[in-house]
Design an enzyme around this catalytic site. Structure first.
Site, PDB file in Angstrom:
ATOM      1  N   SER A 146      39.286  42.802  34.518  1.00 55.31           N
ATOM      2  CA  SER A 146      38.773  43.439  33.306  1.00 55.31           C
ATOM      3  C   SER A 146      37.493  44.172  33.633  1.00 55.31           C
ATOM      4  CB  SER A 146      38.504  42.396  32.217  1.00 55.31           C
ATOM      5  OG  SER A 146      37.806  42.975  31.129  1.00 55.31           O
ATOM      6  N   TYR A 159      35.548  34.566  28.807  1.00 52.87           N
ATOM      7  CA  TYR A 159      36.538  35.536  29.299  1.00 52.87           C
ATOM      8  C   TYR A 159      35.989  36.332  30.474  1.00 52.87           C
ATOM      9  CZ  TYR A 159      39.576  39.667  29.273  1.00 52.87           C
ATOM     10  OH  TYR A 159      40.418  40.692  29.637  1.00 52.87           O
TER      11      TYR A 159
END
Length: 256
Positions: A146, A159
């Protein structure tokens, strides 16, 4: 990219292949000639995507109900892939879990679940397939991380930490597996228009609308799942054999 020669047929596993970026990667690899295994926790979604690929004349099979955070489930799925399509020499670790919480509201259970899916999952899947890659003397591993691991993101500490760990996992593993003919790279997607993103927009978690974020992106649009799939298709090709341990950002210029 041209399709593989029939004599060089290879099998690819895509985790989280039932929707969004994973679905686009399945279609890209199937079009490029890979026998493609669609792994997903949602059995119905996995079968739909595999069916879409088969309807286009490609070889694809669904392996649903696979929780990548469960080592036994992963190893069982990889055995079934081997029996059905042949030993996998391409692995795309795409399955992931997102989450938005203020840091002090992140419980041990929430933290552990994010890590279990986003970091343990790629660890289990990769350990399950690497022996076949070593035996073949050829392999391609692509980890979908990400861009938040590069830039940070408020309310997503758990996350972001998991995806940053996946970047480090990629770099270390590339050094170890390179002599065996196996490359390991990571794609950190930027702002990609997926069902998960739209659900976050509806909950007001994006700090603006998708359109507003697109206006702040240098190329002036959100990413498409196909953008990530195109980069993935290159990284698993023969042409990318000298590329390993790299972070290949696909983000429209949001992170450079």
């Amino acid at each position: 990219m041209s399709e593989q020669n029939a004599s060089a047929r290879r099998t690819a596993i895509v985790t989280g292949g039932g929707s969004g970026i994973g679905r686009a990667i399945v279609h890209r690899l199937a079009e490029d000639g890979f026998a493609t295994a669609v792994l997903d926790l949602d059995a119905g979604a996995a079968e739909r995507v595999a069916g879409e690929a088969r309807d286009k004349g490609h070889e694809a099979s669904a392996f649903g109900g696979v929780d990548v955070s469960d080592r036994a489930a992963v190893e069982g799925a990889v055995r079934r892939v081997r029996d059905t399509l042949g030993a996998a020499t391409v692995l795309v670790n795409n399955a992931g879990l997102t989450g938005f919480k203020k840091f002090l509201h992140i419980t041990d259970e929430v933290w552990d679940r994010i890590m279990a899916v986003n970091l343990n999952g790629p660890f289990y899947c990769t350990q399950a397939v690497v022996p076949d890659m070593v035996e073949a003397g050829w392999g391609r591993i692509v980890n979908i991380s990400s861009s938040s691991a590069q830039s940070g993101q408020q309310f997503m500490t758990h996350y972001v930490a998991s995806k940053a760990g996946l970047v480090g996992f990629t770099k270390a593993l590339a050094l170890e597996l390179g002599p065996d003919g196996i490359t390991v790279n990571t794609i950190p997607p930027g702002f990609v228009d997926t069902p998960m993103l739209r659900a976050s927009e509806e909950k007001g978690l994006l700090g603006g609308t998708v359109g507003q974020h697109a206006d702040r992106t240098p190329v002036r649009r959100p990413g498409r799942p196909e953008d990530i799939a195109a980069a993935c298709g290159f990284l698993v090709s023969e042409d990318a054999g000298y590329i390993t341990g790299q972070v290949i950002g696909v983000n429209g210029g949001r992170n450079t």
